[in-house]
Scaffold this active site. Structure first.
Site, PDB file in Angstrom:
ATOM      1  N   HIS A 123      -5.539   9.256  -0.012  1.00  0.00           N
ATOM      2  CA  HIS A 123      -5.503   8.567   1.279  1.00  0.00           C
ATOM      3  C   HIS A 123      -6.347   9.252   2.343  1.00  0.00           C
ATOM      4  O   HIS A 123      -5.951   9.381   3.504  1.00  0.00           O
ATOM      5  CB  HIS A 123      -4.056   8.421   1.779  1.00  0.00           C
ATOM      6  N   ASP A 181       0.827  -1.222   0.000  1.00  0.00           N
ATOM      7  CA  ASP A 181       0.000   0.000   0.000  1.00  0.00           C
ATOM      8  C   ASP A 181       0.857   1.266   0.000  1.00  0.00           C
ATOM      9  O   ASP A 181       2.030   1.248   0.389  1.00  0.00           O
ATOM     10  CB  ASP A 181      -0.853   0.062   1.283  1.00  0.00           C
ATOM     11  N   ASP A 182       0.176   2.352  -0.368  1.00  0.00           N
ATOM     12  CA  ASP A 182       0.655   3.736  -0.198  1.00  0.00           C
ATOM     13  C   ASP A 182       1.762   4.142  -1.169  1.00  0.00           C
ATOM     14  O   ASP A 182       2.339   5.220  -1.031  1.00  0.00           O
ATOM     15  CB  ASP A 182       1.139   4.000   1.245  1.00  0.00           C
ATOM     16  N   HIS A 235      -5.539   2.742  -4.219  1.00  0.00           N
ATOM     17  CA  HIS A 235      -5.655   3.007  -2.784  1.00  0.00           C
ATOM     18  C   HIS A 235      -6.291   4.387  -2.604  1.00  0.00           C
ATOM     19  O   HIS A 235      -6.059   5.045  -1.596  1.00  0.00           O
ATOM     20  CB  HIS A 235      -4.266   2.944  -2.152  1.00  0.00           C
ATOM     21  N   HIS A 267       3.686  -2.399   2.949  1.00  0.00           N
ATOM     22  CA  HIS A 267       3.703  -1.049   2.384  1.00  0.00           C
ATOM     23  C   HIS A 267       4.981  -0.815   1.564  1.00  0.00           C
ATOM     24  O   HIS A 267       6.064  -1.212   1.997  1.00  0.00           O
ATOM     25  CB  HIS A 267       3.632   0.008   3.503  1.00  0.00           C
TER      26      HIS A 267
HETATM   27 NI    NI Z   1      -2.749   3.239   3.312  1.00  0.00          NI
END
Ligand code: NI
Length: 384
Positions: A233, A179-180, A229, A323
């Protein structure tokens, strides 16, 4: 003789007749209409009825019948009081006026579908689209208030299923997810995956693509899976419907511009995508992917701790959360080779999330392929 006839005529026109009102002796000129008798006597103290709306709300305290009247026990029609004469010797009862409801009409209106949301699984998707229904309502002409009369056609609820993946057949499968990203750590992770011939899924932020768009394209070219995602965010349940839809669409636009593919698969930030969010934007995504194993890599517990979090908790069909962006991800880079080797040693094949979903036929083909399209005759539920 002529004189006495005249007298009798005069007497019969003007004589007073006795009767009782609410048990009290009264008298009035013969032929007096009841309405006149009531008006002249202040309706004998009767309280007027109220004008009510169709739901019973008081629209006017004195808007109903002025009073209720019976003569010799027989209820009288209020509209006929002007032409009803007081009867000699009758017993008249005057009481409180009846409440009245007037001026309403019926119309047929649409009923929005509701939503049923299951919980407990790592992958959420629409398993049944909602469809509107129809009902007849009564509308109060004065207040505009409506009350339901009858359902003509019940709406069909939208159903969001929530499943953990249970791969069918022989073999053990697991999906690593990042993620991210993208970020400066993404190429290191891609290199490890490429060197080991392993697959993973990347939930990228749309607004990071401007700086790191090359990595999104690279990961797609290398056979890794690109998913969304969202754009920036944000905690999606806090957004209004327009902002939520924009957040999802902007991410898809940015990822498509960067990598040439438009992902429908999403992981909501913090995993937070409520029933209300599905009602507002469920037509924009194929699924919301949560996770089964949280490595807690963002706490930077050390590469060994991240590795054992995955290996100790692995099971067939699991989705692992890691991540590649949003902070210092050097421990993820350091842990990844050992995670891949350890999982393979335990008999797991590493798949993208789509490949993992394809192993379980409870996931519809369009969810697996990311080609979900809400049918023309479907409708999103009413949302807050
Ligand atoms: Ni996230």
């Amino acid at each position: 003789m002529a004189c006495s006839v005249l007298f009798i005529c005069y007497w019969s026109m003007w004589r007073s007749v006795p009767f009782t009102v609410n048990g009290k002796e009264c008298a009035a000129r013969v032929g007096t209409p009841l309405e006149t008798l009531l008006e002249d006597n202040g309706y004998f103290g009767a309280v007027p009825g109220r004008l009510l709306s169709i739901s019973g709300a008081v629209l006017a305290e004195d808007g109903g019948d002025r009073c209720s009247v019976t003569m010799d026990g027989e209820p009288l029609d209020m509209a006929k009081l002007p032409e009803t004469e007081v009867r000699e010797g009758s017993s008249i009862e005057v009481s409180q006026g009846a409440d009245r409801t007037e001026g309403s009409s019926e119309k047929t209106v649409a009923m929005a579908p509701g939503i049923q949301m299951e919980s407990g699984g790592a992958v959420q998707f629409v398993s049944q689209w909602g469809a509107p229904g129809k009902k007849v309502v009564t509308v109060d002409d004065r207040s505009g208030e409506t009350i339901d009369k009858e359902v003509v056609e019940a709406p069909v609820d939208m159903v969001v299923s929530s499943l953990n993946v249970r791969p069918q057949g022989a073999g053990k499968y697991i999906a690593l997810t990042f993620d991210d990203g993208p970020s400066g750590y993404t190429p290191d992770i891609l290199k490890i995956l490429a060197d080991k011939g392993a697959k993973a899924t990347f939930f990228n932020l749309g607004n990071s693509e401007g700086r790191y768009g090359g990595y999104a394209k690279q990961l797609v070219d290398e056979g890794q899976e690109l998913a969304s995602h969202t754009n920036a965010h944000q905690y999606l349940p806090d957004l209004d419907a327009d902002a939520l839809r924009a957040e999802i669409t902007a991410s898809a636009d940015a990822l498509e511009a960067a990598a040439g593919v438009r992902p429908q698969m999403m992981r909501a930030p913090y995993g937070a995508f409520t029933a209300n969010d599905w009602a507002r934007a469920g037509d924009l995504i194929s699924c919301n992917v949560l996770w089964n194993i949280d490595t807690l890599d963002w706490k930077r517990p050390g590469a060994a701790a991240i590795t054992s979090m995955v290996l100790d908790n692995a099971f067939n069909g699991a989705i692992v959360l890691m991540h590649d962006g949003g902070g210092n991800r050097s421990q993820d880079v350091e842990a990844l080779p050992g995670i891949i080797d350890g999982l393979r040693a335990a008999g797991y094949e590493l798949l993208t999330v789509s490949e993992l979903l394809a192993k379980d036929d409870r996931f519809p083909a369009e969810v697996v392929d990311g080609t979900v399209k809400m049918p023309e005759d479907a409708e999103l539920p009413a949302a807050g």
